[in-house]
Enzyme design. Structure first.
Site, PDB file in Angstrom:
ATOM      1  N   GLU A 128       0.722  -1.219   0.171  1.00  0.00           N
ATOM      2  CA  GLU A 128       0.198  -0.062   0.311  1.00  0.00           C
ATOM      3  C   GLU A 128       0.874   1.157   0.046  1.00  0.00           C
ATOM      4  O   GLU A 128       1.890   1.300   0.729  1.00  0.00           O
ATOM      5  CB  GLU A 128      -0.821   0.201   1.254  1.00  0.00           C
ATOM      6  CG  GLU A 128      -1.876   1.129   1.087  1.00  0.00           C
ATOM      7  CD  GLU A 128      -2.954   1.246   2.177  1.00  0.00           C
ATOM      8  OE1 GLU A 128      -3.547   2.195   2.436  1.00  0.00           O
ATOM      9  OE2 GLU A 128      -3.003   0.364   3.082  1.00  0.00           O
ATOM     10  N   GLY A 268       2.993   2.490  10.617  1.00  0.00           N
ATOM     11  CA  GLY A 268       2.973   1.681  11.872  1.00  0.00           C
ATOM     12  C   GLY A 268       2.704   0.322  11.583  1.00  0.00           C
ATOM     13  O   GLY A 268       3.076  -0.827  12.192  1.00  0.00           O
ATOM     14  N   ALA A 269       1.810  -0.210  10.471  1.00  0.00           N
ATOM     15  CA  ALA A 269       1.569  -1.420  10.458  1.00  0.00           C
ATOM     16  C   ALA A 269       0.528  -1.656   9.012  1.00  0.00           C
ATOM     17  O   ALA A 269       0.311  -0.387   8.609  1.00  0.00           O
ATOM     18  CB  ALA A 269       0.590  -2.187  11.685  1.00  0.00           C
ATOM     19  N   GLU A 271      -2.523  -3.730   7.093  1.00  0.00           N
ATOM     20  CA  GLU A 271      -3.529  -4.920   7.035  1.00  0.00           C
ATOM     21  C   GLU A 271      -3.824  -5.741   6.199  1.00  0.00           C
ATOM     22  O   GLU A 271      -5.027  -6.390   5.830  1.00  0.00           O
ATOM     23  CB  GLU A 271      -4.944  -3.933   7.400  1.00  0.00           C
ATOM     24  CG  GLU A 271      -5.512  -3.364   6.086  1.00  0.00           C
ATOM     25  CD  GLU A 271      -5.031  -1.872   5.645  1.00  0.00           C
ATOM     26  OE1 GLU A 271      -5.755  -1.288   5.008  1.00  0.00           O
ATOM     27  OE2 GLU A 271      -4.089  -1.536   6.504  1.00  0.00           O
ATOM     28  N   ASN A 272      -2.688  -6.235   5.629  1.00  0.00           N
ATOM     29  CA  ASN A 272      -2.888  -7.329   4.356  1.00  0.00           C
ATOM     30  C   ASN A 272      -3.892  -8.138   4.896  1.00  0.00           C
ATOM     31  O   ASN A 272      -3.534  -8.923   6.062  1.00  0.00           O
ATOM     32  CB  ASN A 272      -1.532  -7.923   4.100  1.00  0.00           C
ATOM     33  CG  ASN A 272      -0.393  -6.635   3.945  1.00  0.00           C
ATOM     34  OD1 ASN A 272      -0.371  -5.915   3.198  1.00  0.00           O
ATOM     35  ND2 ASN A 272       0.449  -6.878   5.029  1.00  0.00           N
ATOM     36  N   GLU A 305      -5.535  -2.521  12.752  1.00  0.00           N
ATOM     37  CA  GLU A 305      -5.286  -3.576  11.653  1.00  0.00           C
ATOM     38  C   GLU A 305      -6.144  -4.562  11.618  1.00  0.00           C
ATOM     39  O   GLU A 305      -6.388  -4.877  10.553  1.00  0.00           O
ATOM     40  CB  GLU A 305      -3.927  -3.830  11.698  1.00  0.00           C
ATOM     41  CG  GLU A 305      -2.646  -2.707  11.688  1.00  0.00           C
ATOM     42  CD  GLU A 305      -2.790  -1.633  10.697  1.00  0.00           C
ATOM     43  OE1 GLU A 305      -3.442  -2.031   9.696  1.00  0.00           O
ATOM     44  OE2 GLU A 305      -2.779  -0.642  10.875  1.00  0.00           O
TER      45      GLU A 305
END
Length: 865
Positions: A128, A268-269, A271-272, A305
């Site tokens: 992303e 930060g992270a 969400e795949n 996430e």
């Protein structure tokens, strides 16, 4: 003004109004990875189907790929395809075709951390927003939804763990010490949600029983030494899954859910689908290395996430202009989750403080944009506080206006109607409108207008008639590209309190200000009323009232809404500080009395007290002024801190002693005690008592948790004392091998307000442990300096030069991270003439640099216009 070379080299602008549905769809895709850090080969196999009546070629996005082969319907025809820059174009005559490609990439050479890259011995992805095109040729846009089958192959000794999206359906050993894993994701998803990880990791494994009785395997993958630090993240994941079922009726939909911690990560992270990849700072936490704020951040990001599984994955974005559709909604969801896990009042205070620190300045500067932007050059630049945090506030307003039941009906309709599709912000609002029966046509302005509305509230009282009249007037300031604004619908929770009885007149009411002006009349007001407005921060606006210092002090003591009580105290402090900067002096008495009353109120919990007595930040004080004077602001704030510290010395010491913890506990009460303890120590230090550096060093030495240890270190960082040098030396020796904690060492020094801080920061940039390649380390020093208003705006201009040097250096490695460093320079118009000239000169130096990325070019060019 941009020079001619920069202007002619400007990259193209992408506009929302020019959106066009994809020419070709890709229902299914098969990917085969032969993984190697130096040379990874990727075979892609997918059918494409023509979408509509047109004769346009198939365009497959690419970025830095080496094409090894291209076949169409099983035939290799070099005349059927061509390159257009980095993209692959294929002329196709029929309605459906089989496309097969093979490319080669070098993950270890990928310093952008987008696509497939190497990090501390592992291979991982970040796609992303547009990283998939750095992996293989494909239509890399969020409205292409495909089902993925992925085969990963790698050296087993080096990469024993092979993960991707969906469920594992096969694995085994191969010749030559290699092995494979095959993953199938049955849910259609866009390219930005694709993920893979190949690494030597160990897992904290658990399970969760969903509300329909399915067992989901949960795993958090980290380096083996970090396994003991994953318990908090696992507990947060399970709590998030249960909360989403209870509050939104959303059940997890696959057989397993994996989280992987990565040291080098731009965000930060991510969400795949079913394989969340996290910046390690939002996974790893134990009392020795993580503060209470770190623990809260881990829980909040894990929740965020996970919640994306529905608000982002099952229903995704049609195009990147709709980014707040998933991010604003999901931030609202994770904020509500965190509030339910601890103190709702303190959580609301923290969220609003963050909004005002990051988003309000964004709304007031050259980079202002609506939560649904109209155009961009580089979409990565719109991962902003406006899209995320203001976006969450807009969802919160909908929740306030509709009420919990109608809001839930709206989300149910939204999820049901758009499951498995790429939706728009309009789709979300329409679902809310249809489910609730409430006309939200004017509310849509919040999606299209930038800027923070200002609301002027004027209250008058007629003692003879027992009536009070409240006049509300709003204005929305001009922002770049939007000189004229329409009035916004603003939901304001408000109440009136009797000055003598200290009681509410009839309780809180919700008032909708949806025009330039609204008059509200209250009956039965038998004494002078005091106005409590925007309670709970019901709207992201700036409130202007004529409330006196006595009114604010009254509310800080008697308002029954915790946020409004906090807000009254902050406004009292802010008015005092702004007056001090303007006039060179101020009466500190009302603030001291209000702080003393709050500090000694036995009915208040320690966490709330710790938040309420903190002075507004120097940055927020500056936001209230037409021309920011960092030195004058610092002097005024320090003078008030010193008066509070000396006048209330005994009260601070009493609060410090009574909040002393015997041992570490991760409970709301213990966290509140640590918060008040460190706030009290800070005011004790401000009071200049000679024994306080020793008290701080004793706390540092005896601490059984990072909150108290770093709290003491931060307080010592601002003084000249042998205890300071000893503490920093001890901290480095203790944590030099722990990257996340060493980030704190860099940050604490960069946030110091000592006169020699700029020299220390420049020296730290040459420290052996500093690197431009790790975004966390870069932010810990360079980002922290730019947030230090006093030091960054040093009259010498060295702070500006240092930041510009860092932007240019990082842009060669990681443009996305470099671009996020630019905004502090972009606020140059808010400062005095000397600072303006120096800041603008650095922006012009950046934009005139040959080979500048479009990420940085967009940020800098907009800042100069």
């Amino acid at each position: 003004m941009l020079d001619a070379q920069s202007a002619t080299a400007a990259p193209p602008i992408i506009r929302r109004e020019e959106y066009r549905a994809p020419d070709w769809l890709v229902p299914e895709v098969e990917l085969d990875f032969a993984l190697d850090p130096a040379a990874t080969r990727i075979k892609a196999r997918f059918h494409v189907t023509r979408n509509g009546a047109h004769h346009r070629p198939l365009r497959l996005d690419g970025d830095g790929l080496t094409a090894l082969s291209v076949t169409i319907d099983g035939a290799a025809d070099d005349d059927a395809w061509r390159m257009a820059g980095d993209d692959l174009l294929i002329d196709l005559s029929g309605e459906s075709h089989l496309i097969e490609t093979e490319v080669e990439i070098s993950p270890q050479a990928n310093t952008q951390l987008m696509g497939l890259y190497a990090s501390t011995g592992m291979l991982c992805t970040q796609c992303e927003p547009e990283g998939f095109r750095r992996i293989t040729f494909f239509p890399d846009r969020p409205d292409i939804l495909s089902r993925y089958t992925v085969r990963l192959e790698a050296d087993k000794a080096r990469f024993p763990v092979l993960l991707s999206n969906g469920d594992l359906v096969g694995s085994g050993d191969l010749d030559g010490g290699r092995h494979f894993a095959r993953w199938v994701d049955p849910f259609p998803k866009p390219t930005y949600l694709f993920a893979l990880v190949a690494a030597d990791l160990k897992a904290n494994v658990d399970q969760f029983a969903t509300m329909s009785g399915r067992n989901v395997k949960l795993a958090i993958w980290v380096a083996e030494a970090d396994l003991p630090k994953t318990g908090h993240a696992m507990a947060a994941l399970k709590a998030s899954m249960a909360w989403d079922e209870k509050v939104y009726g959303r059940e997890y939909d696959l057989g397993e859910f994996n989280i992987v911690a990565v040291a080098d990560f731009n965000f930060g992270a991510m969400e795949n689908k079913s394989l969340n990849i996290f910046n390690s700072r939002y996974v790893l936490a134990d009392p020795e290395t993580a503060t209470d704020a770190d623990f809260d951040a881990v829980a909040g990001v894990v929740a965020h996430e996970y919640f994306h599984n529905w608000s982002g994955n099952r229903v995704t974005c049609r195009d990147w202009f709709q980014l707040s559709l998933k991010e604003g909604f999901t931030v609202f969801r994770d904020q509500a989750f965190s509030a339910d896990q601890g103190s709702p009042a303190v959580k609301r205070i923290e969220d609003v403080r963050g909004l005002r620190a990051a988003q309000f300045p964004e709304d007031a500067g050259p980079l202002a944009h609506p939560i649904r932007p109209e155009s961009y050059i580089e979409i990565s630049n719109f991962y902003t506080a406006t899209v995320y945090n203001k976006g969450a506030e807009i969802i919160r307003m909908l929740h306030t206006m509709l009420g919990p039941q109608r809001f839930r009906a709206g989300t149910d309709l939204y999820f049901t109607r758009h499951d498995g599709t790429a939706a728009t912000c309009e789709d979300f609002v329409l679902a809310m409108e249809e489910a609730s029966g409430v006309d939200l046509s004017r509310f849509r302005l919040w999606y299209s207008q930038a800027g923070t509305p200002r609301v002027k509230a004027t209250l008058t009282h007629e003692a003879a008639s027992g009536r009070a009249h409240l006049t509300l007037e709003q204005s929305v300031p001009a922002t770049p590209g939007q000189p004229d604004k329409q009035p916004m619908p603003i939901p304001l929770r408000l109440d009136l309190f009797g000055e003598k009885t200290q009681r509410s007149f009839g309780g809180e009411r919700l008032v909708m200000l949806d025009d330039d002006r609204l008059d509200v009349t209250f009956e039965g007001i038998g004494e002078r009323p005091v106005l409590s407005i925007n309670r709970g921060f019901s709207a992201p606006v700036i409130i202007e009232t004529d409330r006196s210092a006595a009114d604010l002090a009254f509310l800080s003591a008697h308002d029954d809404d915790p946020f409004a009580r906090y807000e009254a105290m902050q406004q009292l402090m802010l008015d005092t500080l702004v007056g001090s900067v303007a006039n060179g002096k101020a009466d500190h008495g009302p603030v001291i009395e209000a702080v003393q009353r709050t500090l000694t109120d036995p009915m208040l919990d320690s966490a709330f007290i710790g938040e309420a007595v903190l002075l507004p930040s120097e940055g927020f004080i500056g936001d209230q002024m037409l021309v920011v004077d960092p030195q004058a602001i610092h002097q005024a704030r320090e003078a008030l801190r010193r008066d509070l510290g000396t006048t209330l010395s005994d009260a601070w010491r009493d609060a410090y002693d009574r909040s002393r913890a015997n041992r570490f506990e991760q409970t709301p009460q213990a966290k509140g005690a640590r918060r008040l303890r460190n706030v009290s120590l800070g005011f004790m230090m401000a009071g200049k008592a000679t024994d306080v550096p020793g008290i701080a060093k004793d706390q540092f030495d005896a601490a059984d948790n990072m909150t108290d240890r770093q709290g003491a270190l931060g307080i010592l960082s601002n003084v000249y004392a042998p205890e300071r040098d000893a503490a920093f030396s001890d901290f480095y020796a203790r944590y030099r091998d722990n990257g996340l904690v060493l980030d704190k060492w860099f940050t604490t020094q960069a946030l110091s307000v000592r006169p020699d801080t700029i020299d220390q920061v420049i020296d730290l940039a040459d420290h052996p442990d500093f690197t431009l390649n790790n975004p966390n380390r870069l932010r810990s020093l360079v980002g922290a300096l730019s947030a230090n208003q006093l030091v960054f705006h040093d009259p010498s201009g060295r702070g500006y030069r240092f930041l510009a040097d860092m932007v240019l250096a990082v842009d060669k490695l990681n443009p996305q991270t470099a671009a996020k460093l630019v905004p502090p320079l972009g606020r140059w118009r808010r400062f005095g003439e000397t600072a303006q000239t120096a800041m603008r000169a650095e922006l012009e130096r950046i934009v005139s640099t040959p080979g500048l990325s479009k990420d940085v070019f967009e940020q800098v060019s907009k800042s100069l216009v």
